[in-house]
Design a protein around this motif. Structure first.
Motif, short mmCIF file in Angstrom:
data_model
loop_
_atom_site.label_atom_id
_atom_site.label_comp_id
_atom_site.label_asym_id
_atom_site.label_seq_id
_atom_site.Cartn_x
_atom_site.Cartn_y
_atom_site.Cartn_z
N MET A 105 6.94 -12.65 -2.96
CA MET A 105 7.49 -12.98 -1.64
C MET A 105 8.33 -14.25 -1.68
O MET A 105 9.35 -14.35 -1.00
N ALA A 106 7.92 -15.23 -2.48
CA ALA A 106 8.69 -16.47 -2.59
C ALA A 106 10.00 -16.25 -3.31
O ALA A 106 11.02 -16.86 -2.99
N LEU A 144 14.36 10.84 -0.53
CA LEU A 144 13.30 10.29 -1.36
C LEU A 144 12.52 9.26 -0.56
O LEU A 144 13.10 8.33 -0.01
N VAL A 145 11.20 9.42 -0.48
CA VAL A 145 10.32 8.43 0.14
C VAL A 145 9.38 7.93 -0.94
O VAL A 145 8.52 8.67 -1.42
N LEU A 146 9.56 6.69 -1.35
CA LEU A 146 8.80 6.10 -2.45
C LEU A 146 8.02 4.91 -1.92
O LEU A 146 8.58 4.02 -1.29
N ASP A 147 6.70 4.89 -2.18
CA ASP A 147 5.88 3.75 -1.76
C ASP A 147 5.38 3.00 -2.98
O ASP A 147 5.19 3.58 -4.05
N GLY A 148 5.18 1.69 -2.81
CA GLY A 148 4.66 0.88 -3.89
C GLY A 148 4.85 -0.60 -3.62
O GLY A 148 5.50 -0.99 -2.65
N VAL A 149 4.28 -1.41 -4.49
CA VAL A 149 4.45 -2.86 -4.39
C VAL A 149 5.74 -3.27 -5.10
O VAL A 149 6.25 -2.57 -5.98
N PHE A 150 6.30 -4.38 -4.68
CA PHE A 150 7.45 -5.03 -5.34
C PHE A 150 8.74 -4.20 -5.31
O PHE A 150 9.61 -4.38 -6.16
N LEU A 151 8.90 -3.33 -4.34
CA LEU A 151 10.06 -2.44 -4.35
C LEU A 151 11.35 -3.11 -3.89
O LEU A 151 12.44 -2.58 -4.12
N LEU A 152 11.24 -4.28 -3.25
CA LEU A 152 12.44 -4.98 -2.79
C LEU A 152 12.79 -6.16 -3.71
O LEU A 152 13.50 -7.07 -3.31
N ARG A 153 12.32 -6.09 -4.93
CA ARG A 153 12.66 -7.10 -5.92
C ARG A 153 14.12 -6.94 -6.35
O ARG A 153 14.77 -5.93 -6.06
N ASP A 154 14.64 -7.93 -7.05
CA ASP A 154 16.07 -7.94 -7.39
C ASP A 154 16.50 -6.71 -8.17
O ASP A 154 17.60 -6.19 -7.97
N GLU A 155 15.64 -6.22 -9.06
CA GLU A 155 16.02 -5.09 -9.92
C GLU A 155 16.19 -3.78 -9.14
O GLU A 155 16.89 -2.87 -9.59
N LEU A 156 15.53 -3.68 -7.99
CA LEU A 156 15.52 -2.41 -7.26
C LEU A 156 16.22 -2.46 -5.91
O LEU A 156 16.56 -1.41 -5.35
#
Length: 214
Positions: free
Chosen positions: A189-190, A128-140
């Motif tokens: 980012m913060a 799976l190659v998924l692009d998008g913003v905020f993908l390394l947030r805690d939920e994901l």
């Protein structure tokens, strides 16, 4: 060797006993879609079976995205996506304990309406190659077997996004029209430090000459 080639080889070096889930993250205008497409192409030519998905297929409708106000940075960061359905319909089914029956999108942002897609069955060694913003947030963050952060300053990313109609209309990073996007990304980012969380960091300021930093 281009960064997309090196990243493809790193992904293929991961254990192939399950579906590998890859995130391509970055600010608006970082070039996520183009890089993810290039990465998928590199994986394909190496014989991999790629599932190519955009996080925009899991956007919330406007009434949810804008419930804190259309100009709210916090609303952009916290309310843009339906992570519950992204996890339930895409990431969990493609996980180690999943049944491999996934749905690639639930929302059409161009028409601003919900869509219904039939489940698809992934090969047991697909990527799976998924692009998008905020993908390394805690939920994901815990769902990714490999992740990429595209490092692009706002004075490059914002004009690029405006030129290509990626939500941003004003090419000036300091414009009040971009407050929602720029400050929402700074909040992300913060809070989550995606650059530190990513397996690979790529300077994508020059789309023709990306540079692998880590």
């Amino acid at each position: 060797m281009r960064p997309s080639q090196r990243v493809a080889e790193a992904i293929l070096a991961l254990p192939a006993d399950r579906i590998r889930r890859v995130a391509v993250d970055g600010v608006n205008g970082a070039g996520k879609t183009d890089f993810a497409d290039a990465l998928a192409g590199e994986l394909n030519v190496r014989g991999a079976k790629v599932i190519r998905v955009s996080a925009d297929g899991f956007l919330n409708p406007p009434r949810t995205r804008h419930r804190r106000g259309r100009d709210s940075p916090e609303g952009f960061y916290r309310d843009s996506f339906d992570y519950g359905r992204m996890v339930r319909l895409l990431l969990d089914p493609l996980g180690p304990e999943g049944n491999r029956e996934y749905i690639r999108e639930v929302y059409d942002v161009r028409r601003e309406r919900q869509v219904r897609r039939l489940p698809e069955l992934a090969d047991d060694n697909a990527i799976l190659v998924l692009d998008g913003v905020f993908l390394l947030r805690d939920e994901l963050y815990r769902y990714w077997d490999y992740s990429v952060w595209l490092e692009v300053p706002f004075d490059v990313a914002v004009p690029r996004a405006a030129k290509h109609g990626l939500g941003i209309k004003d090419p000036d990073p300091k414009s009040v029209k971009n407050w929602r996007y720029v400050e929402g990304q700074r909040l992300y980012m913060a809070e989550c430090h995606p650059r530190d969380r990513a397996k690979a960091v790529i300077d994508n300021s020059d789309l023709d000459n990306p540079v692998l930093l880590t």
